[in-house]
Enzyme design. Sequence first.
Site, PDB file in Angstrom:
ATOM      1  N   SER A 119       0.802  -1.213   0.000  1.00 40.44           N
ATOM      2  CA  SER A 119       0.000   0.000   0.000  1.00 40.44           C
ATOM      3  C   SER A 119       0.844   1.275   0.000  1.00 40.44           C
ATOM      4  O   SER A 119       0.310   2.355  -0.179  1.00 40.44           O
ATOM      5  CB  SER A 119      -0.952   0.003   1.207  1.00 40.44           C
ATOM      6  OG  SER A 119      -0.228   0.146   2.400  1.00 40.44           O
ATOM      7  N   LYS A 156       0.404   4.235   7.029  1.00 39.47           N
ATOM      8  CA  LYS A 156      -0.226   5.100   6.019  1.00 39.47           C
ATOM      9  C   LYS A 156       0.259   6.536   6.213  1.00 39.47           C
ATOM     10  O   LYS A 156       0.860   6.882   7.232  1.00 39.47           O
ATOM     11  CB  LYS A 156      -1.758   5.084   6.176  1.00 39.47           C
ATOM     12  CG  LYS A 156      -2.430   3.732   5.913  1.00 39.47           C
ATOM     13  CD  LYS A 156      -2.466   3.383   4.446  1.00 39.47           C
ATOM     14  CE  LYS A 156      -3.056   1.992   4.201  1.00 39.47           C
ATOM     15  NZ  LYS A 156      -2.223   0.894   4.743  1.00 39.47           N
TER      16      LYS A 156
END
Lengths: 201, 201
Positions: A119, A156
């Site tokens: 990701s 993230k």
Amino acid sequence: MKNLTKRQEEILNLIKTHILDLGFPPTRADIARSLGFKSPNAAEQHLRAIEKKGFIKILSGASRGIVLNDSENDQIPVIGLVAAGGPILAEENVEKTIPRSNNLLSSDIDYYLRVKGDSMVDIGIFEEDLIGVSKSANTKVGSVVVARINNEVTVKTLIEMTQNKVVLRAENQEYEDIIVNPEVEELAIEGSCVALLRESI
Amino acid sequence: MKNLTKRQEEILNLIKTHILDLGFPPTRADIARSLGFKSPNAAEQHLRAIEKKGFIKILSGASRGIVLNDSENDQIPVIGLVAAGGPILAEENVEKTIPRSNNLLSSDIDYYLRVKGDSMVDIGIFEEDLIGVSKSANTKVGSVVVARINNEVTVKTLIEMTQNKVVLRAENQEYEDIIVNPEVEELAIEGSCVALLRESI
DNA sequence: CAATATACTGTATATAATTACAGTAATTAT
DNA sequence: ATAATTACTGTAATTATATACAGTATATTG
């Protein structure tokens, strides 16, 4: 292991700095001089107190015979898969530990986290990379953070953070933003990413 | 820096071992005891000889005042911009050095090279990253290598290597393959990339 | 061939360093 | 309330350590 007093901590730091700078521990007189004591015995007694609390060992009869009891402190844990529920640093998550090498990566790193998934590939964070995580480094919008949402740990970029809305973005177009309301869902920012290690290219 | 004799090397090793084991250097008497000398002066004179050859520094008046001059040996150079012409490891290219920490990145790294440009972003190698380069690791097709073509240093993936054709590929679609005929152009494979460090995310 | 380096023994001493003993005073546990 | 801990000053003695001086013997270098 009891906590050191402020003064004792000062002395322990002095010892560490002395070793780092010169390669050997200071004498009682060195310590007294550095901290402005007029008697070497002040240093002696501090050392005994620090020894009693388990931070050093004093070898009797040996000049400069101060041995640091740093073993745990000196290792940075590498966290593999984080088991759901418990704290990240729980022992069962520790894959291995690597010695802290003060100068190699300057930032203060509390642990390394092994990256799972793709990701974050757009900013060059790949699966199996080790991310250096600092618990204390201040996280701001734009920081890459280690977040825990409903007991799941993820890495993230922090895009927005208000009282009832936190936006986390994957650095990979194939993933959508994660929008969390901390008042409803459990959210914790565990730390921010300050370094990266890749052990094989 | 002259070479040490066998006996002097033995003593230097003893000093290093002592520091590793206890955290501080030995006294003259310690050395004499360990090596069976009947006089501490034997140790003293060896130390003076080792100092003269530049391997240690003796701090006068300080007990155990032996400082190792290991800096070059123990440090991995970080190479910034490589000046055209000279060897990569030439002193003017060394940006800084970082202490070798054997366990941190297991592979044998001869130097770190600071990445310039974005030609390798697709495999997560970004500008300003430090690539750990091994001169001895065997380079094969598929390896990420440090190559020098006509005096310019570049990091690319090795795609093909025959006597008269070497293909180097950037890991970024915007760049085209570099095809070199080593019989015509100057080409050297300086090493292969075995690790990566990123100091800020 | 002489000078220098290597590799020690043996003795001695100044000083570096640990460490014990005797205090004072404030703070913190029990 | 009393004991223990913290945080020192001040003195002094014992021991640890560096280091100079005087030798001996062999090997290496210019």
